[in-house]
Design a protein around this motif. Sequence first.
Motif, short mmCIF file in Angstrom:
data_model
loop_
_atom_site.label_atom_id
_atom_site.label_comp_id
_atom_site.label_asym_id
_atom_site.label_seq_id
_atom_site.Cartn_x
_atom_site.Cartn_y
_atom_site.Cartn_z
N ALA A 240 1.78 -3.28 -4.57
CA ALA A 240 2.06 -2.26 -3.55
C ALA A 240 3.46 -1.70 -3.79
CB ALA A 240 1.96 -2.87 -2.16
N ILE A 256 -2.38 0.46 -2.75
CA ILE A 256 -2.27 -0.96 -2.40
C ILE A 256 -1.36 -1.14 -1.19
CG2 ILE A 256 -1.68 -3.24 -3.26
CD1 ILE A 256 -4.08 -1.97 -4.60
N ALA A 257 -0.26 -0.36 -1.15
CA ALA A 257 0.64 -0.43 0.01
C ALA A 257 -0.08 0.03 1.27
CB ALA A 257 1.88 0.41 -0.24
N GLU A 258 -0.91 1.07 1.16
CA GLU A 258 -1.69 1.51 2.32
C GLU A 258 -2.64 0.41 2.79
OE1 GLU A 258 -3.67 5.02 1.11
OE2 GLU A 258 -1.93 6.34 1.38
N ARG A 342 3.49 -7.75 -3.14
CA ARG A 342 2.10 -8.12 -3.46
C ARG A 342 1.63 -9.18 -2.48
NH1 ARG A 342 5.74 -9.86 -6.75
NH2 ARG A 342 5.52 -7.98 -8.03
#
Length: 603
Positions: A240, A256-258, A342
């Motif tokens: 992320a 990935i961050a979302e 992560r």
Amino acid sequence: MESRLYNRLLFRLLALPVAALAFLALILGYGLQRVEESASAVDRADVVLLHANRLSKLILDEETGLRGFLLTRNPVFLEPLHSADLQIEPEFDTLFKLVHRSDQVERLRHLQQSHKQWELEAYHEIDAFPQETATLEQHLLQRKQDMDLLRAQMDEFENIVTGRRAQRSAENILVNRNARIILVLAVALIAGLLAWETRRIFRILTSAFNQQIREIKQRIDESYAREQWLNTTIRSIGDAVIACDADGNIVFMNLIAEKLTGWQESEAHARSLHEVFPIFNEDTRAPVENPVDKVRRLGTIVGLANHTFLVSKNGTEICIDDSGAPIRDSSGTMIGVVLVFRDITERRMSEGALMRAEKLAAAGRLAASVAHEVNNPLEGLTNLVYIARRSEELDEIRHLLFQAENELSRIAHITRQSLGFYRETSIATHFSPAAVVREVSDFYAGRAASLGVTLLVNTNTEREVLGAAGELRQVLSNLLANGLDACSKGDTIRLEANSATDPRDPTRLGVRISVADTGFGIAPEHIGSIFEPFFTTKKDTGTGLGLWVSRELVEKHGGRLRVRSRNLPKCGTVFSIFLPIQGGAGTLAKLNGHQTQNNLTAS
């Protein structure tokens, strides 16, 4: 284009008009000087003519006065003679000052001498009055001839001056005309040169400017392509990524961050990272300093502390680790921060399983040690009971029972020691590391003696630290067992506990424990991997978790575990443990949290 060449062209572009103006100013100045000289010469000639005319009039006045006096014998006619006589010499002086040519000065001097001669003769005639009529007429005729000659000289002088004036006037007109012609030609020539050179320089500058425009456009295209490439890469990587501006407001989030935060990039844009990325300590559940704030405060790359979890938008708690790094512009000014993190929930569960596996392995090793230690007195007790059952002598039976009682006491001591060695492994209290060192050395003294290894213990401090005595027993047991495995008969293991300070922070007080052996040491190619999970050189008996767990337990106490080894005979390995008095941040909560987890696992 190089800046030096660009500056040189600009200088030439500006210097040429300035030089042209300076050249024109010189030409104009020279022309004006010539005109002024000609005009000054004409003016001087006019002044000379003026004074020459006045001198002629004064000489004429003298002649008229003399003639009138000689004809009428009336002294009244002498008045113009005397008046003119007083003014003639100043006029001559003025003319001498105005005339500079040698021929004119010579004529003027000859004219002055002739006038003086005429005046002498005139005054002589006046003084010789009366005279006869014939003589008087002769004298008048002579004075008239002398005066005519004098006027002729005066006219010649005036004609010369007039000629010089006309010549100066003609020269002045010619100079003016030539100056205008030269000025016009110079202006035209300079204008042509300026136009040609300016056009050439502008052509060079235009070419360089167009080249720079093309290069800038190419760089913009390359930058855009690189930006798209990086944007696609960052959005596609497995970690992320969140980017913030210098104020900590979000400007970018990848998929990935979302997913981990529960926020869409469009929703999170321009929001503070504190709102989108709230993080807490797993054990104390206290808020953890946001890594972006830490980067902005320190200006360097930072990482999260261990045991940190993220609370997503829907309230889910996710174990993470991350790092933050500053984004700087070409001048070194920080313009933003990038955060990479992560999900390590599965890794944390795996680590917990590994910790439990190592504890089970440690329990197995402890059980094997207890079985070995208990086996000898049990065999002796069995033999004593067997002999006592077959003996009929009461005293012998009593003696055998006394020996059996000693063996039972020995077994009870080993049992109590084993139970005390392993129980309460995770209770956080203040304890003496030196006492733990002595307990562990007592427990392994029998094994060391059976191997022929000398065990030396030196504890010079009773300083207490905050932590779990049972976990320190586990660490020391693992290090001492490894040392015994590395030693052979005749080797030595030394255990020491001393008061010390943290080498990284001299203000932190604590206790340093060292376990040094003279065994065969650790190979140089293995020294960097011994703290990694599952790394072991004991192919048949080792799990590869002991040193990894030991380091985790020491760091959980806020301490540090270091190793130094030489793969040479009688050099061996030294493990050094530093434990601070107060433990690490949140040590009590951490340890009690692990105790609760262990209790839940056991139940």
